[in-house]
Design a protein around this motif. Structure first.
Motif, PDB file in Angstrom:
ATOM      1  N   SER A  12      30.299  20.448  20.322  1.00 15.16           N
ATOM      2  CA  SER A  12      28.408  21.487  21.323  1.00 15.16           C
ATOM      3  C   SER A  12      28.996  22.233  21.928  1.00 15.16           C
ATOM      4  CB  SER A  12      28.128  20.015  21.524  1.00 15.16           C
ATOM      5  OG  SER A  12      26.471  20.449  22.340  1.00 15.16           O
ATOM      6  N   TRP A  14      26.862  24.207  23.841  1.00 19.93           N
ATOM      7  CA  TRP A  14      26.337  24.059  24.957  1.00 19.93           C
ATOM      8  C   TRP A  14      26.828  23.722  25.986  1.00 19.93           C
ATOM      9  CZ3 TRP A  14      24.382  28.846  25.538  1.00 19.93           C
ATOM     10  CH2 TRP A  14      24.217  29.687  24.271  1.00 19.93           C
ATOM     11  N   PHE A  41      21.172  10.696  17.835  1.00 24.04           N
ATOM     12  CA  PHE A  41      21.006  11.801  18.840  1.00 24.04           C
ATOM     13  C   PHE A  41      18.710  12.078  18.969  1.00 24.04           C
ATOM     14  CE2 PHE A  41      19.636  16.083  19.282  1.00 24.04           C
ATOM     15  CZ  PHE A  41      20.658  16.758  19.800  1.00 24.04           C
ATOM     16  N   THR A  53      17.297  19.668  22.384  1.00 25.75           N
ATOM     17  CA  THR A  53      18.647  19.958  21.955  1.00 25.75           C
ATOM     18  C   THR A  53      19.847  19.479  23.419  1.00 25.75           C
ATOM     19  OG1 THR A  53      18.519  22.744  23.130  1.00 25.75           O
ATOM     20  CG2 THR A  53      18.164  21.843  20.881  1.00 25.75           C
ATOM     21  N   VAL A  54      20.942  19.710  23.025  1.00 25.82           N
ATOM     22  CA  VAL A  54      21.602  19.496  24.286  1.00 25.82           C
ATOM     23  C   VAL A  54      22.458  20.788  24.672  1.00 25.82           C
ATOM     24  CG1 VAL A  54      22.125  16.743  23.909  1.00 25.82           C
ATOM     25  CG2 VAL A  54      22.942  18.551  22.981  1.00 25.82           C
ATOM     26  N   ASP A  67      18.168  23.799  28.657  1.00 25.61           N
ATOM     27  CA  ASP A  67      18.047  25.137  28.323  1.00 25.61           C
ATOM     28  C   ASP A  67      19.509  25.010  29.242  1.00 25.61           C
ATOM     29  OD1 ASP A  67      17.625  27.517  27.293  1.00 25.61           O
ATOM     30  OD2 ASP A  67      18.447  28.308  29.369  1.00 25.61           O
ATOM     31  N   THR A  68      20.449  25.638  28.899  1.00 28.84           N
ATOM     32  CA  THR A  68      21.560  26.176  30.024  1.00 28.84           C
ATOM     33  C   THR A  68      21.694  27.439  31.196  1.00 28.84           C
ATOM     34  OG1 THR A  68      22.610  27.468  27.830  1.00 28.84           O
ATOM     35  CG2 THR A  68      23.511  25.366  27.953  1.00 28.84           C
ATOM     36  N   HIS A 103      23.373  34.081  25.943  1.00 30.95           N
ATOM     37  CA  HIS A 103      22.810  33.414  25.129  1.00 30.95           C
ATOM     38  C   HIS A 103      22.001  33.517  24.308  1.00 30.95           C
ATOM     39  CE1 HIS A 103      19.292  30.179  26.261  1.00 30.95           C
ATOM     40  NE2 HIS A 103      20.233  29.638  26.955  1.00 30.95           N
TER      41      HIS A 103
END
Ligand SMILES: N[C@@H](CCC(=O)N[C@@H](CS)C(=O)NCC(=O)O)C(=O)O
Length: 225
Positions: A12, A14, A41, A53-54, A67-68, A103
């Motif tokens: 992962s 992100w 999950f 999402t992660v 969101d990152t 991104h």
């Protein structure tokens, strides 16, 4: 306490970005790992809709951020002294450009060279589109601060969100046997030497979860599920 949901450390990319950023900037959080594409999950994210999402950050006052980039901006506002972005406004704008481009771009690199920290797959995935993505990444990183940055091995001198956003790329280059340009070698070494980065890599190597969607080049290693 802030809570950060992450996926597999091995796959992962992100998750690595937000986790490394928070760890390295000294922002306290409780980590919750949920392996990707498992019922666990889905159950963990089900209660946090519309997050799906992660990483997903659940802040200590209950805000859900999935969101990152939004996580980085939230952290910068909430912890202004943590060093999420460079202090200088010109460098801050450039760091934001780097993160935004990560991104929104590099689809070939991301799909043909998925992050897979514990694997060694030299030479796999290198087609013309991937080469073009890699060339663009190198161009961005070599000129990150426009020559105006403060001293230090990181992209803008001190570690900031831009380093965290490109850390998974460094992992990919290692897995797929792509050498960093000489000018970027000190950056790669500094990133790999961070205790947080070492801890993530060591833990990733312990994982035995096979994510077929991110494994175009090998069968499950023995014992992996
Ligand atoms: N734009 C999102 C992307 C996050 C993302 O795609 N995360 C992946 C894992 S690296 C995920 O959670 N995928 C959900 C799934 O595989 O079901 C961000 O910036 O956080």
């Amino acid at each position: 306490m802030n809570k950060l949901l992450i996926g597999d450390r091995n796959y992962s990319s992100w998750s690595l970005r937000s986790w490394l950023l928070m760890r390295q900037c000294g922002i306290a959080f409780e980590e919750q790992q949920h392996l990707l594409q498992t019922p666990d999950f889905d159950a963990a994210l089900a209660g946090l809709r519309p997050a799906r999402t992660v990483p997903t950050l659940v802040t200590d006052d209950g805000l859900v951020i999935w969101d990152t980039l939004a996580i980085a901006e939230y952290l910068a506002e909430r912890y202004p002294d943590a060093g999420i972005w460079p202090q200088d406004s010109t460098l801050r704008a450039r760091a934001r450009c780097l993160c935004a481009e990560m991104h929104s771009s590099f689809l070939a690199l991301r799909s043909r060279m998925p992050m897979n920290i514990s694997a060694s797959l030299p030479g796999k995935g290198r087609d013309a589109e991937v080469e073009a993505d890699i060339a663009r990444v190198f161009e961005l990183l070599c000129h990150a601060d426009g020559g105006a940055g403060p001293e230090g091995p990181f992209l803008f001198g001190r570690f900031c969100a831009a380093d965290a956003f490109y850390a998974p790329v460094l992992m990919r280059l290692r897995t797929y046997g792509v050498e960093l340009p000489v000018d970027l070698a000190p950056w790669g070494e500094a990133l790999l030497a961070l205790p947080a980065m070492r801890a993530w890599i060591d833990a990733a190597r312990e994982e035995e979860h096979f994510l077929a969607s991110d494994e175009p080049y090998r069968d499950p290693p023995p014992g992996w599920k």
